[in-house]
Design an enzyme around this catalytic site. Sequence first.
Site, short mmCIF file in Angstrom:
data_model
loop_
_atom_site.label_atom_id
_atom_site.label_comp_id
_atom_site.label_asym_id
_atom_site.label_seq_id
_atom_site.Cartn_x
_atom_site.Cartn_y
_atom_site.Cartn_z
N LYS A 111 0.81 -1.22 0.00
CA LYS A 111 0.00 0.00 0.00
C LYS A 111 0.84 1.27 0.00
O LYS A 111 0.57 2.21 -0.75
CB LYS A 111 -0.94 0.00 1.21
CG LYS A 111 -2.04 -1.05 1.15
CD LYS A 111 -2.93 -0.97 2.38
CE LYS A 111 -4.05 -2.01 2.31
NZ LYS A 111 -4.92 -1.94 3.53
N ILE A 112 1.85 1.31 0.85
CA ILE A 112 2.69 2.51 0.94
C ILE A 112 3.41 2.74 -0.38
O ILE A 112 3.42 3.86 -0.91
CB ILE A 112 3.71 2.37 2.09
CG1 ILE A 112 2.99 2.36 3.44
CG2 ILE A 112 4.75 3.49 2.04
CD1 ILE A 112 3.87 1.96 4.61
N ASP A 127 8.91 -7.12 -6.54
CA ASP A 127 8.08 -7.69 -5.49
C ASP A 127 8.13 -9.20 -5.63
O ASP A 127 8.19 -9.73 -6.74
CB ASP A 127 6.64 -7.19 -5.60
CG ASP A 127 5.84 -7.41 -4.31
OD1 ASP A 127 5.56 -6.43 -3.61
OD2 ASP A 127 5.51 -8.58 -4.01
N CYS A 144 9.69 -3.20 1.52
CA CYS A 144 9.39 -4.61 1.73
C CYS A 144 9.45 -4.94 3.22
O CYS A 144 10.11 -4.23 4.00
CB CYS A 144 10.37 -5.49 0.96
SG CYS A 144 12.11 -5.12 1.27
N PRO A 145 8.78 -5.99 3.66
CA PRO A 145 8.86 -6.38 5.07
C PRO A 145 10.23 -6.96 5.39
O PRO A 145 10.98 -7.37 4.50
CB PRO A 145 7.77 -7.46 5.19
CG PRO A 145 7.65 -8.02 3.81
CD PRO A 145 7.90 -6.88 2.87
N THR A 156 12.42 3.76 4.48
CA THR A 156 11.40 4.05 5.49
C THR A 156 10.70 2.75 5.92
O THR A 156 9.59 2.78 6.44
CB THR A 156 10.35 5.06 4.97
OG1 THR A 156 9.84 4.58 3.71
CG2 THR A 156 10.97 6.43 4.76
N ARG A 170 12.31 -1.04 7.31
CA ARG A 170 12.92 -1.59 8.51
C ARG A 170 14.43 -1.43 8.42
O ARG A 170 15.03 -1.60 7.36
CB ARG A 170 12.54 -3.07 8.70
CG ARG A 170 11.11 -3.28 9.18
CD ARG A 170 10.95 -2.83 10.62
NE ARG A 170 9.59 -2.98 11.13
CZ ARG A 170 8.69 -2.02 11.15
NH1 ARG A 170 8.98 -0.82 10.67
NH2 ARG A 170 7.48 -2.23 11.65
N ASP A 225 14.90 6.63 7.67
CA ASP A 225 13.97 6.84 8.78
C ASP A 225 14.09 5.71 9.79
O ASP A 225 13.47 5.76 10.84
CB ASP A 225 12.53 6.94 8.26
CG ASP A 225 11.54 7.35 9.35
OD1 ASP A 225 11.80 8.38 10.00
OD2 ASP A 225 10.55 6.62 9.56
N GLU A 282 18.54 0.79 16.04
CA GLU A 282 17.92 2.05 16.46
C GLU A 282 17.34 2.04 17.86
O GLU A 282 17.09 3.10 18.44
CB GLU A 282 16.80 2.43 15.48
CG GLU A 282 15.59 1.52 15.54
CD GLU A 282 14.53 1.92 14.52
OE1 GLU A 282 13.36 2.05 14.93
OE2 GLU A 282 14.85 2.08 13.34
N HIS A 293 12.54 7.36 12.90
CA HIS A 293 11.41 6.45 12.68
C HIS A 293 10.08 7.22 12.81
O HIS A 293 9.16 6.78 13.51
CB HIS A 293 11.46 5.29 13.66
CG HIS A 293 10.81 4.04 13.13
ND1 HIS A 293 11.26 2.78 13.41
CD2 HIS A 293 9.73 3.86 12.33
CE1 HIS A 293 10.48 1.87 12.82
NE2 HIS A 293 9.55 2.52 12.15
#
Length: 333
Positions: free
Chosen positions: A155-156, A175, A207-208, A234, A236, A260, A265, A297
């Site tokens: 979605k992002i 993807d 991506c995750p 932005t 992980r 980000d 972190e 973040h």
Amino acid sequence: MSCRIAFFGTKPYDRDSFEKVNASFGFDIKYYKGHLNLNNIVLTQGADAVCIFVNDTADADIIDALAANGVRLLALRCAGFNNVDLEAAKGKLKIVRVPAYSPYAVAEHTLALMLSLNRKIHRAYWRTRDGNFSLHGLQGFDMHGKTAGIIGTGKIARILIHILKGLGMSVVAYDLYPDVKYAEEEGIRYGTLDEVYAAADIISLHCPLTPETRYLINEDSIAKMKDGVMIVNTGRGQLIQSNALVEGLKSKKIGSAGLDVYEEEAQYFYEDTSDKIIDDDVLARLLSFNNVIITSHQAFFTSEAMHNIALTTLQNIDDFMQGKPLVNEVKLS
């Protein structure tokens, strides 16, 4: 009896947004500033649910202790769940999350990083405050006509792609499960990772974090990229191997980076450490580059997103307490 929730990693903005939404639910929420860990697990005794964020720990020991304390639900007020041991939680307590809170917020922040890096807004700001109005070293490039490489098209990413297309950029995406129909409708193309690396002027990660994507950006992948590539993350922190990023910046293979997130972190992000020395040598090195922008973040951090996070989190908890289906449950695949 009202549901009792132990809420960890609380910041003032968390409490503000959750208190407003909780007026409609009436839960008994106890807010704690510290991150959930074995030293403060005693605070979960008597709680029906525990609410945590990205820098809280939920490993096997924590899961066992939560279950022993009678906790039945672990509610993540974020999309990611890589900090939770799902195998340990199986059969002991349910896990729920907030899969989407404001994809616009993250996409817009990603664009902000791209534009700021390209046009050196951060450097111009520092200069003009000191009365320096020279343009030397501030030259950017037209994003129109350039190629963006988007890794992950959820979605992002799709909102970002639409924005970048509006700027006149072409897009090549990767993807694991390419959506051919979407690509045709949006006017983009899917390629392999190597094709994305070779074609992109700007690479953005969406991506995750999985065992397969951990350190996706590393010495080998950077070598396949265009000279002077911009990398924006932005997603992980552990999608990027930070030492490789530093070396890429030093060699000028990487022209700029917008982060980000950062792989280590947890000790720093969301905290004020301005009166301390940063003893993470890699983070300190990244902060020293004038072509690197690091934000804490915060890509998600809009008023709309905070409201949606609170609403979805409390709705997840309410559904659990009422025995309804958990639409946002996290399960082992």
